[in-house]
Write a protein that holds these residues in place. Structure first.
Motif, PDB file in Angstrom:
ATOM      1  N   PRO A 247      23.930   2.670   7.095  1.00 42.89           N
ATOM      2  CA  PRO A 247      23.341   3.115   5.831  1.00 42.89           C
ATOM      3  C   PRO A 247      21.921   2.609   5.601  1.00 42.89           C
ATOM      4  CG  PRO A 247      24.884   1.360   5.426  1.00 42.89           C
ATOM      5  CD  PRO A 247      24.954   1.641   6.892  1.00 42.89           C
ATOM      6  N   THR A 248      21.466   1.705   6.457  1.00 37.76           N
ATOM      7  CA  THR A 248      20.124   1.152   6.265  1.00 37.76           C
ATOM      8  C   THR A 248      19.105   2.016   6.987  1.00 37.76           C
ATOM      9  OG1 THR A 248      21.115  -1.029   6.226  1.00 37.76           O
ATOM     10  CG2 THR A 248      18.741  -0.931   6.457  1.00 37.76           C
ATOM     11  N   ALA A 249      18.128   2.453   6.238  1.00 31.96           N
ATOM     12  CA  ALA A 249      17.096   3.312   6.812  1.00 31.96           C
ATOM     13  C   ALA A 249      15.847   2.497   7.099  1.00 31.96           C
ATOM     14  CB  ALA A 249      16.764   4.430   5.839  1.00 31.96           C
ATOM     15  N   LEU A 250      15.037   3.009   8.011  1.00 31.73           N
ATOM     16  CA  LEU A 250      13.776   2.350   8.351  1.00 31.73           C
ATOM     17  C   LEU A 250      12.633   3.215   7.871  1.00 31.73           C
ATOM     18  CD1 LEU A 250      14.473   1.376  12.057  1.00 31.73           C
ATOM     19  CD2 LEU A 250      14.776  -0.033  10.036  1.00 31.73           C
ATOM     20  N   LEU A 251      11.619   2.561   7.300  1.00 29.24           N
ATOM     21  CA  LEU A 251      10.425   3.283   6.875  1.00 29.24           C
ATOM     22  C   LEU A 251       9.260   2.749   7.678  1.00 29.24           C
ATOM     23  CD1 LEU A 251      11.143   3.252   3.083  1.00 29.24           C
ATOM     24  CD2 LEU A 251      10.683   5.315   4.382  1.00 29.24           C
ATOM     25  N   ILE A 252       8.575   3.629   8.363  1.00 30.85           N
ATOM     26  CA  ILE A 252       7.419   3.205   9.163  1.00 30.85           C
ATOM     27  C   ILE A 252       6.213   4.009   8.738  1.00 30.85           C
ATOM     28  CG2 ILE A 252       8.759   2.443  11.153  1.00 30.85           C
ATOM     29  CD1 ILE A 252       8.047   5.187  12.410  1.00 30.85           C
ATOM     30  N   PRO A 253       5.023   3.522   8.841  1.00 31.96           N
ATOM     31  CA  PRO A 253       4.663   2.148   9.199  1.00 31.96           C
ATOM     32  C   PRO A 253       4.977   1.182   8.043  1.00 31.96           C
ATOM     33  CG  PRO A 253       2.763   3.646   9.326  1.00 31.96           C
ATOM     34  CD  PRO A 253       3.835   4.358   8.617  1.00 31.96           C
ATOM     35  N   GLY A 254       5.225  -0.069   8.384  1.00 28.95           N
ATOM     36  CA  GLY A 254       5.471  -1.076   7.366  1.00 28.95           C
ATOM     37  C   GLY A 254       4.290  -2.016   7.272  1.00 28.95           C
ATOM     38  N   THR A 255       3.828  -2.234   6.066  1.00 30.48           N
ATOM     39  CA  THR A 255       2.747  -3.210   5.862  1.00 30.48           C
ATOM     40  C   THR A 255       3.243  -4.283   4.912  1.00 30.48           C
ATOM     41  OG1 THR A 255       1.794  -2.008   4.017  1.00 30.48           O
ATOM     42  CG2 THR A 255       0.979  -1.457   6.200  1.00 30.48           C
ATOM     43  N   ILE A 256       2.496  -5.356   4.836  1.00 24.92           N
ATOM     44  CA  ILE A 256       3.018  -6.527   4.113  1.00 24.92           C
ATOM     45  C   ILE A 256       3.165  -6.266   2.626  1.00 24.92           C
ATOM     46  CG2 ILE A 256       0.762  -7.611   3.706  1.00 24.92           C
ATOM     47  CD1 ILE A 256       2.224 -10.270   4.449  1.00 24.92           C
ATOM     48  N   ILE A 257       2.355  -5.362   2.104  1.00 27.59           N
ATOM     49  CA  ILE A 257       2.430  -5.114   0.661  1.00 27.59           C
ATOM     50  C   ILE A 257       3.725  -4.392   0.293  1.00 27.59           C
ATOM     51  CG2 ILE A 257       1.321  -2.853   0.589  1.00 27.59           C
ATOM     52  CD1 ILE A 257       0.405  -5.731  -1.720  1.00 27.59           C
ATOM     53  N   ASP A 258       4.339  -3.701   1.293  1.00 32.47           N
ATOM     54  CA  ASP A 258       5.591  -2.987   1.013  1.00 32.47           C
ATOM     55  C   ASP A 258       6.699  -3.931   0.567  1.00 32.47           C
ATOM     56  OD1 ASP A 258       4.363  -0.709   1.800  1.00 32.47           O
ATOM     57  OD2 ASP A 258       5.163  -0.734   3.837  1.00 32.47           O
ATOM     58  N   PHE A 259       6.626  -5.164   1.016  1.00 33.32           N
ATOM     59  CA  PHE A 259       7.720  -6.091   0.745  1.00 33.32           C
ATOM     60  C   PHE A 259       7.598  -6.760  -0.622  1.00 33.32           C
ATOM     61  CE2 PHE A 259       7.052  -5.726   5.275  1.00 33.32           C
ATOM     62  CZ  PHE A 259       8.280  -5.213   5.640  1.00 33.32           C
ATOM     63  N   PHE A 260       6.533  -6.410  -1.325  1.00 32.14           N
ATOM     64  CA  PHE A 260       6.380  -6.913  -2.685  1.00 32.14           C
ATOM     65  C   PHE A 260       6.544  -5.785  -3.710  1.00 32.14           C
ATOM     66  CE2 PHE A 260       4.150  -9.851   0.026  1.00 32.14           C
ATOM     67  CZ  PHE A 260       4.532 -11.079  -0.470  1.00 32.14           C
ATOM     68  N   GLN A 261       6.930  -4.605  -3.230  1.00 29.22           N
ATOM     69  CA  GLN A 261       7.041  -3.455  -4.119  1.00 29.22           C
ATOM     70  C   GLN A 261       8.429  -2.851  -4.008  1.00 29.22           C
ATOM     71  OE1 GLN A 261       4.044  -0.697  -2.942  1.00 29.22           O
ATOM     72  NE2 GLN A 261       2.362  -2.032  -3.511  1.00 29.22           N
ATOM     73  N   THR A 262       8.849  -2.240  -5.091  1.00 30.10           N
ATOM     74  CA  THR A 262      10.062  -1.422  -5.043  1.00 30.10           C
ATOM     75  C   THR A 262       9.805  -0.166  -5.849  1.00 30.10           C
ATOM     76  OG1 THR A 262      10.980  -2.427  -7.014  1.00 30.10           O
ATOM     77  CG2 THR A 262      11.629  -3.385  -4.915  1.00 30.10           C
ATOM     78  N   MET A 263      10.719   0.770  -5.709  1.00 31.30           N
ATOM     79  CA  MET A 263      10.631   1.989  -6.505  1.00 31.30           C
ATOM     80  C   MET A 263      10.789   1.672  -7.983  1.00 31.30           C
ATOM     81  SD  MET A 263      10.247   5.178  -6.569  1.00 31.30           S
ATOM     82  CE  MET A 263      10.477   6.410  -7.836  1.00 31.30           C
ATOM     83  N   GLU A 264      11.449   0.557  -8.239  1.00 36.59           N
ATOM     84  CA  GLU A 264      11.684   0.179  -9.628  1.00 36.59           C
ATOM     85  C   GLU A 264      10.370  -0.069 -10.366  1.00 36.59           C
ATOM     86  OE1 GLU A 264      14.052  -3.271  -9.916  1.00 36.59           O
ATOM     87  OE2 GLU A 264      14.317  -3.122 -12.076  1.00 36.59           O
TER      88      GLU A 264
ATOM     89  N   GLY B   3       0.168   1.688  14.458  1.00 36.70           N
ATOM     90  CA  GLY B   3      -1.247   2.013  14.329  1.00 36.70           C
ATOM     91  C   GLY B   3      -1.886   1.579  13.026  1.00 36.70           C
ATOM     92  N   VAL B   4      -1.086   1.093  12.087  1.00 32.60           N
ATOM     93  CA  VAL B   4      -1.631   0.664  10.795  1.00 32.60           C
ATOM     94  C   VAL B   4      -1.676  -0.859  10.776  1.00 32.60           C
ATOM     95  CG1 VAL B   4      -1.285   0.714   8.305  1.00 32.60           C
ATOM     96  CG2 VAL B   4      -0.720   2.708   9.675  1.00 32.60           C
ATOM     97  N   GLU B   5      -2.794  -1.393  10.274  1.00 31.49           N
ATOM     98  CA  GLU B   5      -2.903  -2.857  10.172  1.00 31.49           C
ATOM     99  C   GLU B   5      -1.785  -3.383   9.284  1.00 31.49           C
ATOM    100  OE1 GLU B   5      -5.201  -4.558  11.660  1.00 31.49           O
ATOM    101  OE2 GLU B   5      -6.552  -2.978  12.341  1.00 31.49           O
TER     102      GLU B   5
END
Lengths: 536, 403
Positions: free
Chosen positions: A282-299, A470-472
């Motif tokens: 059930p766990t999906a992967l989203l690419i590319p991943g950058t560090i700011i993604d881990f401080f954000q949610t859809m909420e 390919g993304v920093e």
């Protein structure tokens, strides 16, 4: 002999020096010859070793035929429908052999997903995938009918990523259901699904979902090529796939964002990211991943912009607390107490009177206790998990202070650091913080504050050198995409102002919404007319 | 470039990279600050220090250090000289140890011999000097304190007329005397104007400057409640001004207020000014001052322009309505005259003593750098005969009264 041969960079033959599995090559598999008995004996010798393998004989227009399937993965009702259709149909008296397969698919079989297959290796794979195979004597093709039926749970609320507002739906273990959920949320034909099969034994289906007119084609192509290049016997989930396709295999930072929440995936795919779904996970992967993604949610989008911004700052602050607070305690206590306010230093010194260990041992003891409690609470049932939390928090903490093993200020430090880690919306990133925290503790025990600064520089250097498809990895905080960093990174400005997609992902289409102008400014409600009274 | 030479080049680059990494790591690990492990519980934290002349040895000083007691039951210990132990009744237990020596360093070393923990004076919060110290003793102590890297140069400094060690031994209600002194000059009292606060580096800086007399706040220990003996409080009784490391003048509290008004340091305090009708009370008083010095023939003129602003808190003519601005203007003029007289009186006192705590000599030196010799050797005489031009402009803000 060239001792530096292993350092040679450049082209590397992808298959020349690889280990090869001892499974037969599909290219060596025979094709259907038209002799039903020969085909069935081949299937008996190969797939027929399983006790759930079934061959059901029948007649079709006077010819011998057989339905071949696995009992455990096919829908019995579908098989009965197929049999009924085959046995009750009035066939024409004369039917040419070369037109029979087409006739069956057009006029007899009521099912929608029908495929003609000639290769016997492919036939075996389809049978294990839940297809019913119809073999007719004299035909050089087999007709496969989709009848997969494996029980799965219905979509439910996410177990780990809770939110207070917005959609509460998470993926399940079934790939079709997950793709269906995405299609329902992104109701556009630009949502493209590319399916691949990974694992020469598990034959796990992997799906890439992206908006073909938004996502960067290079990211899509890179992901496809990397997934195709994965040669493993079995793919157990998205995590094992992630570890194989990311850019760096040695980093501790997650280079793709993993989530089970549907709304997160919808938002990120809309931003131009590529979603990778693995059947059975059930766990999906989203690419590319950058560090700011881990401080954000859809909420964040569900709240007012001020609240969302403050929550993001709280996450950033919590990151630093979780990663650095225990190490700073060690550094200040054992190396530079003069940098603390004197009253605080004296309080810490008084609380440590009688503690038999150095500060680093004290911190490591409590960190280990916290980790044990965390793991125990994760594995135990919910009710017992709460009990473990209470026992750990109250009894162990209080008892260890009373016993003089640790100081009471350290309990505050460790508790605060442990709670701060849980503020992170990503479980993967929480693990990174814990690892960084332990490394910081060790270097602070050796070099004090100076060691913490050195390690911070090293971590920054490492972060700046990472890339994700390919993304920093440090984007948009690296300084090249200031707009992304400010508008929807460190801040979250009001949504009408976010009319462009994040540029660091380099989407094909960067316009997210047209300029929003309020069509009705200052709504004028009808005023009651003077001089006229309402009729009663 | 051939393939072989490219491999050789890359191997040399690899060697270079490892060498650079090794040298960098080695250098970084040798930087001071690394490997400085000393646990917080192995340090005896010095809260405050008192410097007195040694009672029996005129050439020595008596160093008293106030240590924070971390354990519940403070064990006794003694300095090489007379030991003075004390413990407050409140939450901050302390212990005073005293040693006589020729220098502070030697005194601290002697104290260390009587302690089981290493002396840590990096967070000393206050240093109290006795006014009975000889100029040589004060100067050498000050230089020693500023030279030592292990001394907190942001510690507050003060002077006491008698024994500095006695001040640090005062039984206060809930805090160590060193803490009380530091709080007094720290953030506890926001209003500036009642007293002057000095940090160690400021006192050292003022001592080294030309055309400026260094000054220290003067502390006394008084009874909190006059009828009872305990507890006592540390109070600031005024300002003592040094000339050549010897106390040359003292300012009482009212003169200290004038000193602060002339220095422009008064903020957020109340002030009563006598006028013809009685006493006008001002609140939220703020002062801005501009000082300079100019040559006036054979003499020097010191000029002060002061702007004082305050909100009317109490009128002397409370029975009258406040709708007429004329009495307010009159009050302002009378307040101007009163403050000018008071300031002039304070300046005259300093002139008579030959000390310049405001640094008019410094201003003169800025304008006339060629006369540095005059400022260095004869400024006291020049300042003594200087004419004083003080102009005060008081602005009273009256927001009216509720009718």
């Amino acid at each position: 002999m060239d001792v530096f041969h292993f350092r040679r960079s450049g082209y590397r033959n992808q298959t020349a020096d690889r280990l090869k599995p001892k499974t037969p090559d599909y290219r060596d598999a025979p094709h259907i010859t038209g002799d039903l008995q020969k085909t069935l004996s081949y299937l008996k010798d190969t797939a027929g070793r399983s006790s759930d393998f079934v061959m059901r004989y029948t007649d079709i227009a006077g010819r011998d035929a057989a339905l071949v399937y696995y009992l455990t993965v096919t829908d019995q009702h579908t098989i009965e429908i197929i049999l009924r259709a085959l046995q009750t149909h009035r066939y024409p008296r004369r039917m040419p052999r070369h037109r029979m397969a087409e006739y069956l698919s057009r006029h007899v079989l009521p099912n929608s997903n029908i495929v003609f297959v000639t290769n016997l290796w492919e036939l075996r794979e389809l049978a294990t995938g839940g297809q019913v195979i119809l073999l007719v004597d004299g035909l050089t093709v087999a007709i496969t009918v989709g009848a997969l039926s494996v029980p799965h749970r219905t979509p439910d609320t996410p177990l780990l990523e809770a939110s207070t507002r917005g959609p509460q739906l998470a993926f399940v273990e079934n790939l079709e259901v997950n793709i269906g959920l995405m299609r329902r949320s992104l109701n556009s034909d630009s949502l493209t699904v590319r399916q691949l099969v990974v694992g020469y034994r598990s034959r796990t289906r992997v799906a890439l979902l992206y908006l073909h007119d938004v996502a960067n084609p290079n990211v899509v192509e890179t992901a496809l090529k990397r997934i195709e290049a994965v040669h493993v016997d079995k793919l157990t989930g998205s995590a094992t796939l992630e570890q194989r396709i990311v850019d760096s295999h040695w980093t501790i930072f997650p280079l793709s964002r993993s989530t089970a929440r549907l709304d997160n995936c919808v938002k990120e795919v809309g931003q131009g990211k590529v979603l990778i779904l693995v059947d059975g996970d059930p766990t999906a992967l989203l690419i590319p991943g950058t560090i700011i993604d881990f401080f954000q949610t859809m909420e964040d989008d569900q709240h007012n912009y001020v609240e969302a911004t403050l929550i993001r700052w709280l996450r950033i602050f919590s990151f630093f607390l979780g990663a650095y607070l225990p190490a700073l305690y060690v550094a200040f206590t054992d190396f530079t107490p003069s940098l603390m306010p004197q009253i605080l230093a004296l309080q810490i010194a008084r609380s440590r009177e009688g503690v038999p260990f150095p500060a680093v041992v004290e911190v490591l003891i409590m960190q280990t206790v916290i980790e044990i409690l965390r793991e125990a609470a994760l594995r135990l049932p919910k009710v017992m998990g709460q009990t473990i939390g209470i026992v750990g928090g109250l009894v162990l903490g209080e008892a260890s202070v009373q016993a003089g093993l640790v100081s009471n200020i350290l309990i505050v430090v460790i508790a605060l650091a442990a709670l701060s880690i849980f503020v992170m919306p990503s479980i993967d990133f929480s693990a990174v913080i814990r690892i960084i925290s332990v490394c910081n503790i060790l270097v602070s025990a050796l070099f004090g504050l100076y060691g913490i600064v050195l390690l911070a520089v090293l971590v920054l250097y490492h972060l700046a050198s990472l890339k994700s498809f390919g993304v920093e990895y440090i984007a948009p905080l690296g300084g090249q995409n200031v707009r992304d960093a400010v508008l929807d990174g460190l801040l979250r400005v009001p949504l009408p102002l976010l009319d462009r997609r994040a540029s660091h992902l380099q989407p094909q289409e960067d316009t997210r919404s047209a300029d929003y102008t309020n069509p009705v400014q200052h709504t004028m409600l009808e005023k009651p007319r003077r001089g006229k009274r309402r009729k009663r | 470039m051939t393939g072989r030479s490219r491999f050789a080049f890359s191997s040399w680059q690899a060697v270079q990279r490892w060498v650079v990494t090794g040298v960098s790591v080695g250098t970084l690990l040798a930087v001071p600050g690394c490997w400085d492990y000393q646990s917080i519980n192995t340090r005896a934290t010095v809260l405050g220090m008192a410097i007195d002349p040694a009672p029996n040895h005129p050439d020595q000083i008596q160093v008293t250090a106030q240590f924070a007691v971390l354990h519940a039951d403070p064990s006794g210990g003694g300095g090489s000289g007379a030991m003075m132990g004390s413990q407050a009744s409140g939450s901050v237990p302390f212990e005073n140890l005293t040693a006589e020596a020729h220098s502070i360093t030697e005194g601290m070393r002697r104290l260390q011999l009587n302690l089981s923990r290493s002396v840590d004076s990096t967070q000393v919060r206050c240093v109290v000097f006795s006014e009975r110290l000889s100029p040589l003793q004060l100067q050498s102590a000050l230089q020693e304190l500023t030279r030592q890297t292990q001394i907190n140069r942001a510690a507050y400094v003060a002077a006491v007329p008698d024994s500095a060690a006695d001040l640090l031994a005062q039984p206060l209600s809930d805090e160590a005397p060193a803490d009380a002194v530091a709080k007094k000059f720290g953030v506890a009292v926001k209003q500036y104007g009642y007293y002057v606060r000095r940090q160690l580096w400021e006192f050292w800086r003022d001592s080294a400057q030309l055309g400026l007399s260094p000054s220290l706040p003067e502390l006394t220990a008084t009874d909190a409640v006059p009828s009872e003996g305990k507890p006592r409080v540390v109070d600031v009784s005024g300002l003592c001004i040094y000339k050549g490391a010897r106390v040359a003048a003292r300012l009482n509290r009212s003169d200290t207020l004038m000193f602060n008004i002339l220095s422009g340091r008064v903020r957020d305090m109340g002030l009563d000014i006598p006028v013809q009708e009685g006493l006008v009370s001002l609140g939220d008083v703020r002062v801005k001052s501009r000082l300079w010095t100019m040559a006036d023939g054979h003499r020097v003129r010191i000029v002060a322009r002061i702007r004082l602003q305050g909100t009317m808190a109490r009128r002397p003519d409370a029975d009258q309505m406040a709708d007429d601005p004329a009495p307010l203007t009159k009050m302002e003029e009378q307040a101007n005259q009163y403050l000018e007289q008071a300031l002039l009186s304070t300046v005259r006192k300093m002139q008579q003593a030959g000390v310049d705590p405001w640094g008019f000599g410094r201003f003169y030196l800025h304008a006339h750098p060629e006369q540095s010799e005059l400022v260095k050797y004869h400024w006291a005489d020049v300042f003594r005969t200087a004419t004083c031009d003080t102009h005060v402009r008081v602005r009273i803000i009256s927001r009216g009264e509720l009718v």
